[in-house]
Design an enzyme around this catalytic site. Structure first.
Site, PDB file in Angstrom:
ATOM      1  N   LYS A  51     -29.966-138.076  47.196  1.00  0.00           N
ATOM      2  CA  LYS A  51     -29.904-136.951  48.437  1.00  0.00           C
ATOM      3  C   LYS A  51     -31.426-136.524  48.707  1.00  0.00           C
ATOM      4  CE  LYS A  51     -25.941-136.377  50.249  1.00  0.00           C
ATOM      5  NZ  LYS A  51     -25.678-136.470  51.614  1.00  0.00           N
ATOM      6  N   SER A 305     -24.740-143.270  42.805  1.00  0.00           N
ATOM      7  CA  SER A 305     -25.279-142.294  43.688  1.00  0.00           C
ATOM      8  C   SER A 305     -25.537-140.877  43.193  1.00  0.00           C
ATOM      9  CB  SER A 305     -24.502-142.095  44.998  1.00  0.00           C
ATOM     10  OG  SER A 305     -23.184-141.766  44.891  1.00  0.00           O
TER      11      SER A 305
END
Length: 503
Positions: A51, A305
């Site tokens: 992110k 992720s």
């Protein structure tokens, strides 16, 4: 104006905070799937998630005036930490609006980066609405978690790294999907540079907004989403991301929580790292895709992720991983309440390892058993059910029943007024096939088993709680049985918890 995402990605400014993460092979999973499985290790970023790529790229493209005023976002997770770290690097003010229900560990992680935390509302939507109000009142710039071209381009830089690190053929790249920023950025870049590579999005079964939107041809708003994979629990995907996914993504895969847990275990076994549920979505989808299309000899890439895992989830994940791999089946079986019926049931299971056993005497006619059994594939589960049914034991397969797996397995029990002369003992069985049957064979008497609970915890011994109806005149024989059994045992008959809930 059409955006050239290849150029935008190649000129993204992310490496002041982000690192070029490894593309690691997973040897065990590669061998099992008969395809080369590569893992893009975004869990190794400074904030343990991809992110910060998008957050920093968005902020790096702001004017000096905007940076001087500061930025704001709404997030309870990885995006919050990405914005906080980026702001810390740039020396600008960052306000992070988080729901009041956010765990302290996440709040403290954001504050440690120098950001201001504002708690508002009980949900993300409440926090988001408040963040928009603060944005206007204080003149801050909103950093969206996914629906912004600069954020999308920042996330796309990891696709650029994948292609740099692996110039040989790749069959497909798998990305988790929440709002769609990661998938959109990766797909836009790969299709511009190596269009022959398939790009596949993966969503949780109870948070499949992108899958439903693609099927409907427009963005769909889900009424509610599951929060197990909370990093990808989004009710509606973004406008920008949806348009890019429509144009570039080859397929969507939807997986359930058990498959996510199995993928977390796979990563741990190959890397000794623990991904968060959303972080393992891509790998869960990769496995499902390889099985569905019966692939062999292909190179498949999954983006790991994120790894911001709450420690208290590990127990649940360990419990459910075997179900996700179809290595455990769970059944409800009704047996007659007669001496020897329990032993007969165990003989029908043969030498299969029992992973869990819940039993409680109910009435004089029948008893209900909740049992978990180690299996190799779903076909073996069907074989077990047929075997039990053929023997006259009504059997219900609960392997896919979410309520049963979450709640019922721990609630089999209660008070049993007819269980006279009951004694309760705790045993430690050796964790090997046949240990339970050996226990039953060793009893040698017609003592009725009125309670039974067993769970495999992955250790070299299993913990078992057993209730037996032993008449006072048979106490000496019972004590002799305990000594001959050879398993460690502890008398729990006077345990206050037993007296309160089961006695």
């Amino acid at each position: 104006m059409t955006i050239d995402y290849r150029e935008k990605i190649e000129h993204s400014q992310v490496y002041a905070v982000a690192r070029h993460t490894p593309l690691d092979e997973m040897p065990n999973l590669t061998m099992r799937l008969r395809n080369r499985v590569l893992l893009k290790r975004e869990d190794m970023q400074p904030v343990f998630s991809f992110k910060l790529r998008g957050a920093y790229n968005k902020m790096a493209n702001l004017s000096q005036e905007a940076l001087a005023r500061g930025v704001i976002c709404a997030s309870a997770g990885n995006h919050a930490q990405g914005v906080a770290l980026s702001a810390q690097k740039m020396g600008c003010r960052a306000v992070i609006v988080m729901p009041t229900t956010t765990p302290a560990i996440k709040i403290n992680a954001v504050r440690a980066r120098g950001a201001e935390v504002v708690l508002s509302g009980d949900s993300y939507s409440d926090a988001y609405a408040h963040a928009l109000e603060v944005e206007k009142s204080e003149g801050l710039t909103f950093v969206h978690p996914y629906d912004d071209p600069d954020v999308i381009a920042g996330q796309g830089t990891l696709a650029m790294e994948i292609l740099q690190d692996h110039v040989e053929p790749i069959e497909a790249v798998f990305c988790c999907v929440g709002g769609g920023g990661l998938l959109a950025g990766v797909a836009a870049y790969i299709k511009a540079v190596r269009p022959e590579i398939k790009v596949i999005g993966v969503e949780a079964q109870d948070a499949d907004a992108m899958t439903q939107s693609l099927q409907a041809g427009q963005r769909v708003m889900l009424e509610q989403v599951g929060i197990f994979a909370d990093g990808a629990a989004v009710k509606q995907v973004g406008e920008h991301t949806f348009a890019l996914v429509q144009q570039y993504v080859d397929e969507m895969i939807v997986v359930d929580n058990d498959e996510i847990c199995a993928a977390i275990k796979d990563v741990f076994e190959d890397t000794r790292s623990i991904l968060e549920p959303a972080g393992a979505l891509a790998l869960a989808g990769l496995k499902a895709y390889a099985e569905r299309h019966q692939l062999q000899g292909k190179t498949l890439v999954a983006v790991a992720s994120g790894a911001n895992m709450n420690f208290d989830r590990l127990r649940f994940i360990a419990e459910r991983a075997e179900l996700g791999e179809h290595r455990e089946a769970v059944f409800a079986v009704t047996i007659p309440e007669t001496p020897g019926a329990f032993k007969t049931f165990c003989r029908l299971l043969g030498n299969r390892s029992i992973t869990e056993f819940n039993y409680r005497y109910a009435d004089a006619k029948q008893a209900h058993i909740f049992v978990g059994v180690s299996v190799h594939n779903p076909a073996e589960s069907a074989d077990i059910q047929r075997t039990l049914e053929t023997a006259g034991l009504h059997t219900l397969d609960l392997t896919g029943n979410e309520m049963a797996k979450l709640h019922l397995r721990y609630l089999v029990g209660g008070h049993a007024p007819e269980a006279h002369n009951e004694v309760v003992y705790r045993f430690e069985f050796p964790e090997k096939p046949g240990a339970l049957l050996n226990f039953l064979e060793s009893m040698g008497h017609n003592w009725n088993i009125s309670l039974f609970h067993y769970r495999n915890h992955g250790a070299d011994f299993g913990r078992v709680l057993v209730g037996m109806q032993v008449p006072p005149g048979e106490k000496v024989a019972f004590e002799q049985f305990l000594k001959q059994l050879g398993y460690p045992y502890f008398d729990e008959s006077q345990n206050p918890a037993y007296q309160l809930f089961l006695g």
